[in-house]
Design an enzyme around this catalytic site. Structure first.
Site, PDB file in Angstrom:
ATOM      1  N   LYS A  11      -7.194 -43.230  72.125  1.00  0.00           N
ATOM      2  CA  LYS A  11      -8.066 -43.633  73.224  1.00  0.00           C
ATOM      3  C   LYS A  11      -9.391 -44.198  72.690  1.00  0.00           C
ATOM      4  O   LYS A  11      -9.689 -44.079  71.493  1.00  0.00           O
ATOM      5  CB  LYS A  11      -8.301 -42.422  74.136  1.00  0.00           C
ATOM      6  N   TYR A  51      -1.678 -43.874  84.447  1.00  0.00           N
ATOM      7  CA  TYR A  51      -2.049 -42.550  84.963  1.00  0.00           C
ATOM      8  C   TYR A  51      -1.646 -42.369  86.430  1.00  0.00           C
ATOM      9  O   TYR A  51      -2.246 -41.555  87.136  1.00  0.00           O
ATOM     10  CB  TYR A  51      -3.547 -42.319  84.777  1.00  0.00           C
ATOM     11  N   PHE A  59     -10.154 -36.106  88.771  1.00  0.00           N
ATOM     12  CA  PHE A  59     -10.513 -36.735  87.496  1.00  0.00           C
ATOM     13  C   PHE A  59      -9.926 -38.133  87.326  1.00  0.00           C
ATOM     14  O   PHE A  59     -10.142 -38.770  86.299  1.00  0.00           O
ATOM     15  CB  PHE A  59     -10.096 -35.846  86.315  1.00  0.00           C
ATOM     16  N   ARG A  87       3.565 -34.333  70.941  1.00  0.00           N
ATOM     17  CA  ARG A  87       2.704 -33.549  71.832  1.00  0.00           C
ATOM     18  C   ARG A  87       2.158 -32.315  71.090  1.00  0.00           C
ATOM     19  O   ARG A  87       1.001 -31.934  71.264  1.00  0.00           O
ATOM     20  CB  ARG A  87       3.477 -33.090  73.070  1.00  0.00           C
ATOM     21  N   THR A  93      -4.115 -30.251  76.267  1.00  0.00           N
ATOM     22  CA  THR A  93      -4.947 -31.258  76.947  1.00  0.00           C
ATOM     23  C   THR A  93      -6.435 -30.940  76.816  1.00  0.00           C
ATOM     24  O   THR A  93      -7.241 -31.831  76.547  1.00  0.00           O
ATOM     25  CB  THR A  93      -4.552 -31.320  78.437  1.00  0.00           C
ATOM     26  N   ARG A 104      -6.390 -32.639  68.682  1.00  0.00           N
ATOM     27  CA  ARG A 104      -7.476 -32.277  69.600  1.00  0.00           C
ATOM     28  C   ARG A 104      -8.201 -31.009  69.131  1.00  0.00           C
ATOM     29  O   ARG A 104      -9.416 -30.890  69.274  1.00  0.00           O
ATOM     30  CB  ARG A 104      -6.916 -32.099  71.006  1.00  0.00           C
ATOM     31  N   ASN A 114     -10.606 -36.549  74.876  1.00  0.00           N
ATOM     32  CA  ASN A 114      -9.652 -35.793  74.063  1.00  0.00           C
ATOM     33  C   ASN A 114      -8.802 -36.664  73.131  1.00  0.00           C
ATOM     34  O   ASN A 114      -7.738 -36.252  72.674  1.00  0.00           O
ATOM     35  CB  ASN A 114      -8.799 -34.877  74.942  1.00  0.00           C
ATOM     36  N   HIS A 117      -3.383 -39.840  73.695  1.00  0.00           N
ATOM     37  CA  HIS A 117      -2.351 -39.646  74.724  1.00  0.00           C
ATOM     38  C   HIS A 117      -0.993 -39.608  74.046  1.00  0.00           C
ATOM     39  O   HIS A 117      -0.737 -40.380  73.117  1.00  0.00           O
ATOM     40  CB  HIS A 117      -2.357 -40.802  75.730  1.00  0.00           C
ATOM     41  N   GLU A 128       6.147 -45.427  80.119  1.00  0.00           N
ATOM     42  CA  GLU A 128       4.862 -45.764  79.499  1.00  0.00           C
ATOM     43  C   GLU A 128       5.004 -46.826  78.407  1.00  0.00           C
ATOM     44  O   GLU A 128       4.148 -47.702  78.283  1.00  0.00           O
ATOM     45  CB  GLU A 128       4.223 -44.490  78.933  1.00  0.00           C
TER      46      GLU A 128
HETATM   47  P1  IDP Z   1      -2.248 -34.990  78.731  1.00  0.00           P
HETATM   48  O1  IDP Z   1      -3.084 -36.163  78.236  1.00  0.00           O
HETATM   49  O2  IDP Z   1      -2.342 -33.810  77.783  1.00  0.00           O
HETATM   50  O3  IDP Z   1      -0.826 -35.353  79.071  1.00  0.00           O
HETATM   51  P2  IDP Z   1      -2.749 -34.856  81.597  1.00  0.00           P
HETATM   52  O4  IDP Z   1      -2.771 -33.603  82.407  1.00  0.00           O
HETATM   53  O5  IDP Z   1      -1.571 -35.769  81.784  1.00  0.00           O
HETATM   54  O6  IDP Z   1      -2.945 -34.463  80.080  1.00  0.00           O
HETATM   55  O7  IDP Z   1      -4.087 -35.640  81.954  1.00  0.00           O
HETATM   56  C1  IDP Z   1      -4.246 -36.987  81.521  1.00  0.00           C
HETATM   57  C2  IDP Z   1      -5.634 -37.169  80.956  1.00  0.00           C
HETATM   58  O8  IDP Z   1      -6.581 -37.074  82.009  1.00  0.00           O
HETATM   59  C3  IDP Z   1      -6.078 -36.119  79.935  1.00  0.00           C
HETATM   60  O9  IDP Z   1      -5.646 -36.390  78.618  1.00  0.00           O
HETATM   61  C4  IDP Z   1      -7.582 -36.216  80.044  1.00  0.00           C
HETATM   62  O10 IDP Z   1      -8.072 -37.344  79.321  1.00  0.00           O
HETATM   63  C5  IDP Z   1      -7.769 -36.476  81.520  1.00  0.00           C
HETATM   64  N1  IDP Z   1      -7.971 -35.234  82.266  1.00  0.00           N
HETATM   65  C6  IDP Z   1      -7.025 -34.349  82.672  1.00  0.00           C
HETATM   66  N2  IDP Z   1      -7.566 -33.324  83.335  1.00  0.00           N
HETATM   67  C7  IDP Z   1      -8.895 -33.578  83.355  1.00  0.00           C
HETATM   68  C8  IDP Z   1     -10.014 -32.871  83.903  1.00  0.00           C
HETATM   69  O11 IDP Z   1      -9.879 -31.816  84.507  1.00  0.00           O
HETATM   70  N3  IDP Z   1     -11.238 -33.449  83.724  1.00  0.00           N
HETATM   71  C9  IDP Z   1     -11.407 -34.625  83.063  1.00  0.00           C
HETATM   72  N4  IDP Z   1     -10.380 -35.326  82.530  1.00  0.00           N
HETATM   73  C10 IDP Z   1      -9.151 -34.796  82.676  1.00  0.00           C
HETATM   74 MG    MG Z   2      -0.052 -36.462  80.588  1.00  0.00          MG
END
Ligand code: IDP
Ligand code: MG
Length: 152
Positions: A11, A51, A59, A87, A93, A104, A114, A117, A128
């Site tokens: 990212k 997304y 978010f 993963r 996450t 991470r 973070n 992805h 994707e």
């Molecule tokens: P992942 O990237 O581990 O698959 P997801 O739940 O799919 O996690 O969320 C996608 C992305 O959205 C996360 O990597 C993060 O950048 C962002 N994100 C998820 N939850 C939050 C939050 O509660 N606050 C801010 N950003 C979030």
């Molecule tokens: Mg995800």
């Protein structure tokens, strides 16, 4: 065991912090190989599609803004059970929950920055990869040397 392809994004914070090489090295050291890779700045429509499962969540606007804010590096990474394996290498996450040793867990502080992805299922990976790459951009070699070496 199956040879899988998964979509990995370094990212914008990873590019800005100069961590793309470190992140890629972790996948390569594990034996995964690169099937496709490019640097680009994501358009809003592409980010929203990527997304889509999070549309309507609090978010969503933040994550779309983050991912479109500056260049990112998109990759297709390949290897044995690569979707789950990548993963695990990426970590949870929320970096606070991510194990030390994961990307991470070693390099990130907050869920909003973070770094990486990784696709979370075979269906997500197929969807994707199609968002970020045209078929002709992905290496046609199904089994390269490293994938072959870890097969048994
Ligand atoms: P992942 O990237 O581990 O698959 P997801 O739940 O799919 O996690 O969320 C996608 C992305 O959205 C996360 O990597 C993060 O950048 C962002 N994100 C998820 N939850 C939050 C939050 O509660 N606050 C801010 N950003 C979030
Ligand atoms: Mg995800």
């Amino acid at each position: 065991m199956a040879i899988e392809k998964t979509l990995i994004l370094c990212k914008p914070d990873a590019v800005a912090r100069g961590l793309v090489g470190e992140i890629l090295a972790r996948f390569e050291r594990r034996g995964y190989t690169i099937a496709a890779m490019k640097l680009l700045t994501a358009e809003r429509a592409r980010a929203e599609e990527h997304y889509a499962e999070h549309k309507g969540k609090g978010f969503f606007e933040g994550v779309v803004g983050y991912i479109t804010s500056a260049p990112l590096v998109a990759m297709v990474i390949q290897g044995s059970d690569a979707i789950e394996g990548c993963r695990a290498t990426i970590g949870a996450t929320n970096p606070i929950k991510a194990a030390p040793g994961s990307i991470r867990g070693d390099f990130a502080q907050t869920i909003g920055r973070n770094l990486v992805h990784g696709s979370d299922s075979a269906d997500s990976a197929a969807r994707e990869i199609g968002i970020w790459f045209a078929p002709g951009e992905i290496s046609a070699r199904e089994h390269d040397l490293k994938a072959w070496l870890i097969e048994s």
